[in-house]
Write an enzyme that holds these catalytic residues in place. Structure first.
Site, PDB file in Angstrom:
ATOM      1  CG  ASN A 391      -2.098   1.107   1.206  1.00 24.34           C
ATOM      2  OD1 ASN A 391      -1.887   2.015   0.431  1.00 24.34           O
ATOM      3  ND2 ASN A 391      -2.851   1.138   2.162  1.00 24.34           N
ATOM      4  CG  ASP A 392       1.315   3.137   3.715  1.00 22.36           C
ATOM      5  OD1 ASP A 392       0.392   3.604   3.238  1.00 22.36           O
ATOM      6  OD2 ASP A 392       1.478   3.058   4.865  1.00 22.36           O
ATOM      7  CB  VAL A 393       5.984   0.789  -0.728  1.00 20.18           C
ATOM      8  CG1 VAL A 393       6.346   0.549   0.779  1.00 20.18           C
ATOM      9  CG2 VAL A 393       5.224  -0.673  -1.299  1.00 20.18           C
TER      10      VAL A 393
END
Lengths: 467, 131
Positions: A391-393
């Site tokens: 997700n965040d990456v």
């Protein structure tokens, strides 16, 4: 064995430890490093055991025999559980260092007080502090990774936490100062005892406020501490082998934690004292945006006709145990002539290199696992970027949105691919609670479902089309 | 019982034997020698670890886990040495147990993980039972 040959054996052992780490630089030579490391350790254990100082063999044989079963058991854990296994063994390493430091202090205190000079006392304090701190800190880290019920996954914080920690640390420093000033005084055992209690306390106080997303860094730091505790033990026991092996271990943990911090664009202090995951609470509100979704059949059609596919795995893949299905997808696509590779972000997963090991376990050749820097320049030529459990990456906000908590973090340029597909359970924001812009792009298709199940369906579609 | 008050960093050579100095050479204190070893080993370690492929960071960590169990040396000396009271010996034995567990599990799991890193099967060779 006389004392001199023991020292010579230690030199060989140290050389083998260096070689062991050196051979880890490519997978081709890596198997050798285990052999070299195990040989080095065997030499060190036997040389010590048969040194003139050791006479009580039963006291050594019994714990070694007892260690065989848990040792083998801990080596057979599923690879998704490797982060918590690693944390647990840091705990064991810390405990061993702490106990030896404590034992040496009390032995010298009662029998040979002239050995307790200031330098050795400083070394003992450092050994004990790092050892016990690593012990409790690693247990908490292991419990968080194992998702034990009574340990909160989210950062556990209270007001003034850093001030309390700082005061406790200052207190320990003052006590250590008194102890070093007069290591043989009547109060010395009490001082050391208090330092031990404070260290045990520090460990869990330091790790409790740290959230799951920061675990790769925390594990690397604890790895480094375990090594430094061994270095301190080397100074306590006048043993150069402990210094060399401990320093190798300490620098390994240090380098890994630097890599992890850099991959998150955060500083050490920020990881340790910043309590990731709080800041995001405010940023959670966003206006309703639209996204497009697709079925497994549609996804299979797009993937099957692509020339080049990059899969971006994350911790979600590990949680869903989807790596074997991902391998089937890799096989099905490769058979159709699609070029498939994997883009691995340094902090994907719960420990450094976690994704690589999971994918290697499911038999994906390691040349297909690409590092972030290598794949990013090629992303515009990629037909489909498939995000599985990351997700965040992949969040483009890290590049341009200064208000985003992840601003500045290096990401995999998923949004630069020709089209994007994301397998996700729902539109709920991920662990860190940050909304991902990627999901609302025109070229993005959301595939809602469990990673393992959904990849399985795509594979089924692909193989039924082929027949 | 020697009352030792104040810093006696410089008095260590009365405790641990130092290297026999050469007639004209400066005598080297053991502490300085050990600090030099630490400094060199740290630089060496940094240089080596920097070159480790990120592919292998997890096995690297389990390998260094096993290596940090070198604490077993100290543990054996305490558990099996002469002249320790039982309580202290027990601490040593627990430390032997803890580090031995790390040694066994660390090397075994590193080996298990490294076995998985396979190169691609060469083109033309059968890639396993697919139709």
């Amino acid at each position: 064995m006389n004392a001199y040959s023991v020292q010579v054996a230690y030199v060989f052992s140290a050389a083998l430890f260096v070689l062991s780490l050196h051979w880890m630089n490519t997978p081709k030579t890596a198997r050798r490093s285990v052999i070299a490391g195990a040989a080095a350790m065997t030499i060190a254990v036997l040389a010590t055991w048969f040194s003139p100082a050791v006479h009580r063999h039963l006291w050594i044989i019994v714990p070694i025999v007892l260690a065989v079963a848990p040792g083998i058991w801990l080596s057979m854990v599923p690879l998704t559980a490797v982060p918590q296994r690693t944390a647990l063994s840091h705990a064991f390493g810390g405990l061993a260092a702490g106990l030896v430091g404590t034992a040496k202090f009390f032995h010298w205190y009662h029998d040979d007080p002239e050995f307790l000079n200031s330098f050795r006392t400083i070394a003992i304090v450092i050994e004990v502090l790092l050892g016990y701190l690593t012990f409790t800190g690693s247990i908490i880290a292991a419990a968080k990774l194992q998702e034990v019920k009574w340990i909160p996954q989210r950062p556990w914080v209270y007001k003034g936490q850093n001030a309390v920690n700082a005061l406790a640390f200052l207190g320990a420093l003052v006590l250590a100062g008194f102890l070093v000033a007069s290591p043989t005084s009547a109060a010395a055992p009490w001082l050391l005892g208090t330092i031990i209690l404070l260290s045990l306390n520090f460990g869990w106080m330091l790790v409790m406020p740290i959230g799951g997303a920061d675990m790769p860094t925390v594990i690397a730091i604890l790895n480094s501490y375990a090594g430094l505790a061994a270095v301190a033990m080397g100074f306590v026991l006048d043993n150069p082998l402990l210094i060399v092996a401990g320093a190798l271990d300490g620098s390994s943990g240090l380098i890994l934690s630097i890599i992890m911090c850099r991959a998150m664009n955060r500083s050490f202090t920020n990881v340790l004292f910043g309590a990731f995951g709080q800041v995001q609470a405010a940023a959670g509100k966003t206006e309703q945006k639209t996204h497009r979704s697709a079925t497994a059949e549609e996804a299979a059609g797009i993937l099957g006709s692509a020339r080049r596919v990059v899969i971006i795995p994350g911790y979600g893949m590990a949680v869903a145990q989807a790596q074997h299905k991902v391998r089937e997808l890799y096989d099905a696509l490769t058979k159709r002539g699609v070029d498939v590779s994997f883009a691995i972000h340094p902090v994907a997963g719960r420990m450094p290199g976690h994704m690589n090991v999971l994918l290697a376990e499911s038999d994906i050749p390691y040349e297909r696992l690409k590092e972030m820097e290598d794949i990013n320049s090629e992303m515009p030529q990629v037909d489909v970027a498939l995000v599985i459990g990351a997700n965040d990456v992949t969040n483009p906000a890290a590049r341009h949105d200064k208000s985003s908590p992840i601003y500045g973090m290096p990401i995999i340029d998923t949004d630069k691919a020709q089209s994007v597909m994301v397998i996700k359970r729902s539109m709920n924001p991920g662990f860190a609670g940050i909304d991902n812009e990627l999901y609302y792009l025109d070229k993005t298709l959301m595939l809602f479902g469990d990673a393992k199940g959904f990849v399985g369906e795509i594979v089924k579609e692909l193989s039924s089309e082929a027949h | 019982m020697l009352p030792q008050i104040g810093l006696n960093l410089l008095a260590v050579d009365t405790v641990a034997p130092t290297i026999e100095p050469h007639a004209q050479a400066l005598p080297i204190d053991n502490i300085i020698l050990f600090l030099t070893i630490l400094m060199l080993a740290t630089f060496l370690g940094m240089g080596i670890i920097r070159r480790v492929s990120p592919l292998l960071h997890t096995p690297l960590m389990s390998l260094t886990n096993a290596i940090s169990a070198i604490a077993v040396v100290g543990a054996i000396l305490v558990a099996g040495g002469e002249g320790y009271p039982t309580g202290i010996r027990l601490m040593g034995a627990i430390a032997v147990f803890a580090s031995m567990t790390n040694i066994i599990s660390g090397f075994l799991i590193t080996n298990r993980m490294l076995k998985m890193f396979k190169e691609r099967t060469p083109k033309g060779a059968p890639a396993g039972g697919n139709a």
